[in-house]
Design a protein around this motif. Structure first.
Motif, PDB file in Angstrom:
ATOM      1  N   ILE A 130      98.241  -9.855  27.183  1.00 27.20           N
ATOM      2  CA  ILE A 130      98.062 -10.703  28.407  1.00 27.20           C
ATOM      3  C   ILE A 130      99.509 -10.561  29.013  1.00 27.20           C
ATOM      4  O   ILE A 130     100.683 -10.733  28.530  1.00 27.20           O
ATOM      5  CB  ILE A 130      97.955 -12.276  27.885  1.00 27.20           C
ATOM      6  CG1 ILE A 130      96.926 -12.498  26.920  1.00 27.20           C
ATOM      7  CG2 ILE A 130      97.968 -13.208  29.155  1.00 27.20           C
ATOM      8  CD1 ILE A 130      95.556 -12.237  27.314  1.00 27.20           C
ATOM      9  N   THR A 131      99.345 -10.109  30.341  1.00 28.64           N
ATOM     10  CA  THR A 131     100.379 -10.129  31.114  1.00 28.64           C
ATOM     11  C   THR A 131     100.530 -10.780  32.210  1.00 28.64           C
ATOM     12  O   THR A 131      99.497 -11.437  32.630  1.00 28.64           O
ATOM     13  CB  THR A 131     100.663  -8.485  31.580  1.00 28.64           C
ATOM     14  OG1 THR A 131      99.576  -8.090  32.358  1.00 28.64           O
ATOM     15  CG2 THR A 131     100.753  -7.416  30.343  1.00 28.64           C
ATOM     16  N   ALA A 132     101.458 -10.732  33.056  1.00 27.60           N
ATOM     17  CA  ALA A 132     101.837 -11.774  34.359  1.00 27.60           C
ATOM     18  C   ALA A 132     101.614 -10.618  35.507  1.00 27.60           C
ATOM     19  O   ALA A 132     102.481  -9.482  35.676  1.00 27.60           O
ATOM     20  CB  ALA A 132     103.089 -12.415  34.210  1.00 27.60           C
ATOM     21  N   GLU A 133     101.070 -11.193  36.382  1.00 29.60           N
ATOM     22  CA  GLU A 133     101.111 -10.237  37.717  1.00 29.60           C
ATOM     23  C   GLU A 133     102.394  -9.907  38.365  1.00 29.60           C
ATOM     24  O   GLU A 133     102.660  -8.924  38.618  1.00 29.60           O
ATOM     25  CB  GLU A 133     100.197 -10.895  38.993  1.00 29.60           C
ATOM     26  CG  GLU A 133      99.959  -9.952  39.904  1.00 29.60           C
ATOM     27  CD  GLU A 133      98.932 -10.832  41.057  1.00 29.60           C
ATOM     28  OE1 GLU A 133      98.507 -10.105  42.199  1.00 29.60           O
ATOM     29  OE2 GLU A 133      98.818 -11.968  40.866  1.00 29.60           O
ATOM     30  N   CYS A 134     103.195 -10.829  38.405  1.00 36.08           N
ATOM     31  CA  CYS A 134     104.620 -10.934  39.167  1.00 36.08           C
ATOM     32  C   CYS A 134     105.629 -10.433  37.987  1.00 36.08           C
ATOM     33  O   CYS A 134     106.517 -11.192  37.920  1.00 36.08           O
ATOM     34  CB  CYS A 134     104.696 -12.113  39.780  1.00 36.08           C
ATOM     35  SG  CYS A 134     103.421 -12.378  41.078  1.00 36.08           S
ATOM     36  N   ASP A 135     105.508  -9.559  37.594  1.00 35.46           N
ATOM     37  CA  ASP A 135     106.364  -8.996  36.214  1.00 35.46           C
ATOM     38  C   ASP A 135     106.340  -7.558  36.461  1.00 35.46           C
ATOM     39  O   ASP A 135     105.474  -6.788  36.103  1.00 35.46           O
ATOM     40  CB  ASP A 135     105.819  -9.520  34.982  1.00 35.46           C
ATOM     41  CG  ASP A 135     106.741  -9.211  33.821  1.00 35.46           C
ATOM     42  OD1 ASP A 135     107.457  -8.375  33.927  1.00 35.46           O
ATOM     43  OD2 ASP A 135     106.358  -9.778  32.787  1.00 35.46           O
ATOM     44  N   PRO A 136     107.399  -6.944  36.333  1.00 35.82           N
ATOM     45  CA  PRO A 136     107.737  -5.413  35.974  1.00 35.82           C
ATOM     46  C   PRO A 136     107.092  -4.773  35.091  1.00 35.82           C
ATOM     47  O   PRO A 136     106.785  -3.530  34.975  1.00 35.82           O
ATOM     48  CB  PRO A 136     109.166  -5.309  36.271  1.00 35.82           C
ATOM     49  CG  PRO A 136     109.885  -6.497  35.850  1.00 35.82           C
ATOM     50  CD  PRO A 136     108.814  -7.605  36.361  1.00 35.82           C
ATOM     51  N   LEU A 137     106.835  -5.701  33.992  1.00 36.20           N
ATOM     52  CA  LEU A 137     106.168  -5.164  32.686  1.00 36.20           C
ATOM     53  C   LEU A 137     104.762  -5.034  32.517  1.00 36.20           C
ATOM     54  O   LEU A 137     104.279  -4.899  31.770  1.00 36.20           O
ATOM     55  CB  LEU A 137     106.800  -6.101  31.539  1.00 36.20           C
ATOM     56  CG  LEU A 137     108.260  -5.914  31.135  1.00 36.20           C
ATOM     57  CD1 LEU A 137     108.761  -6.772  29.981  1.00 36.20           C
ATOM     58  CD2 LEU A 137     108.777  -4.571  30.991  1.00 36.20           C
TER      59      LEU A 137
END
Length: 313
Positions: free
Chosen positions: A245-252
Motif C-alpha cells: 500500500i503506497t501513497a500517491e504523493c510520495d517519492p517512494l
C-alpha cells in the motif's frame, strides 16, 4: 512541477500542517539527538491510545550476545490465529516501540492477532546491516515461539526491513505466510516515476531520502545488497503473498509498484494499491483524515487475510 493543491484534500493538508508544527520540514538539518526528540514528541502528540481489550508486554529476545527489545500486543479473551511481526518506520534513525505503539495496538485489536513490534537498532550508531540482523533474529525467535502463521509487516523503513527478511527466508523451513508493506522504500530507480514526480512532496522529499540512505550505510556504496535494497534482487520467485500500500504523493510510491510487478512476473502473488491524494506517514492521520481511515481499514483487512492464508485480490 506537481500541483499538490489539486491532489491533496483539505483534511490531509490539515494533517500535513499539524505534522509540520511538531516536525518541521528541515528537521534533517538538526543533530540526530534533536531529530529523535522532535520525532518522539510528534508521535506522542498523535498517540491515539489502545482499543478496548488490548494489552501489551514489553520484553526482549537474545540475539548473538545482544538483546532486541520487543513489545507483544494481545487481545483479551481471544486466541490469536496468526502473528504479525511489525517493523516501524523512521528512516532507520528514528522511532522505536513507542513511536508506533498505538498503530500496533489497533492492528491487534482489529485483527485479533498477536502483534510483535521489533525495536531494531538504529543508525548512525548501528549501521546497516544491524537493523536487518535484528529483524532476522526476531523472525527466528517468532518461528520458534509460535505455531501460527507469521505475517511480516512494516511501514516506510520498516517495510524495507520486512521485505528484506522475506527475501532472506525463502528457503527457511517455516517462511512467512505473507508480507504487508506500507509506503516502503525498496531501493528503486530514482530517475523515473514517483521519484521524479514527487521530488519535493509534502512530508518526504528526495533530499530526505538521500540523507537517510547515506546515514544508514555511513556513505558506503552497497549497490546490489538485497538486505539493503530488496529491489536489487535478481530473483523474485517464491516470495510470500505480498500486499503493498503506497501513497500517491510520495517519492517512494513507484517502489511499491515495481516490487509488486516483479513478484507477479516471477509467478508469485502480489497486490499493489496506491492511495489517492495521501502522503508519506499518513498512518498517523488514520483518525483525522477520511482517506487515511479508509486506507488503514484496507491495511487491517490485508493483514487479516494474509494471516488466514486467503488471497482476495
Amino acid at each position: 512541477m506537481t500541483d499538490y493543491t489539486k491532489l491533496i484534500d483539505a483534511e490531509t493538508w490539515a494533517f500535513i500542517e499539524r505534522t509540520s508544527s511538531y516536525y518541521p520540514p528541515d528537521t534533517i538539518d538538526y543533530t540526530i539527538a534533536q531529530q529523535r526528540e522532535i520525532y518522539d514528541r510528534m508521535c506522542r502528540e498523535f498517540f491515539a491510545g489502545y482499543p478496548a481489550g488490548v494489552s501489551a508486554e514489553t520484553t526482549a529476545i537474545a540475539a548473538s550476545g545482544r538483546d532486541v527489545a520487543i513489545r507483544i500486543y494481545r487481545m483479551a479473551g481471544q486466541s490469536s490465529e496468526a502473528v504479525v511481526l511489525y517493523f516501524h518506520g523512521g528512516g532507520f534513525i528514528l522511532g522505536g516501540l513507542d513511536s508506533h505503539d498505538d498503530v500496533c495496538a489497533e492492528l491487534c485489536g482489529r485483527t485479533g492477532y498477536e502483534v510483535v513490534s521489533v525495536d531494531y537498532r538504529l543508525a548512525p550508531e548501528h549501521r546497516h546491516p544491524a537493523a536487518f540482523d535484528d529483524a532476522m533474529a526476531a523472525f527466528e525467535w517468532a518461528i520458534d515461539k509460535y505455531r501460527q502463521p507469521i505475517v511480516l509487516a512494516g511501514d516506510s523503513a520498516g517495510g524495507n526491513i520486512a521485505a528484506a527478511v522475506s527475501h532472506a527466508t525463502r528457503g527457511h523451513k517455516r517462511y512467512p505466510a505473507g508480507q504487508l508493506l506500507v509506503y516502503p522504500g525498496l531501493g528503486g530507480d530514482r530517475t523515473r516515476g514517483s521519484y521524479v514526480r514527487h521530488v519535493e512532496a509534502p512530508m518526504l522529499t528526495i533530499r530526505d531520502l538521500d540523507f537517510y540512505k547515506d546515514i544508514r550505510t555511513g556513505g558506503e556504496d552497497r549497490i546490489g545488497d538485497i538486505t539493503l535494497s530488496p529491489l536489487a534482487d535478481a530473483d523474485f520467485a517464491n516470495l510470500p503473498p505480498t500486499v503493498i500500500i503506497t501513497a500517491e504523493c510520495d517519492p517512494l510510491s513507484s517502489d511499491g509498484e515495481a516490487y509488486g510487478e516483479r513478484i507477479v512476473a516471477a509467478g508469485g502473488k502480489a497486490f499493489w494499491f496506491e492511495e489517492p491524494g495521501l502522503v508519506h506517514g499518513y498512518l498517523r492521520a488514520r483518525h483525522s483524515v477520511g482517506r487515511a481511515r479508509a486506507s488503514f481499514t484496507r491495511i487491517v483487512g490485508a493483514a487479516a487475510a494474509l494471516g488466514q492464508g486467503e488471497w482476495v485480490w
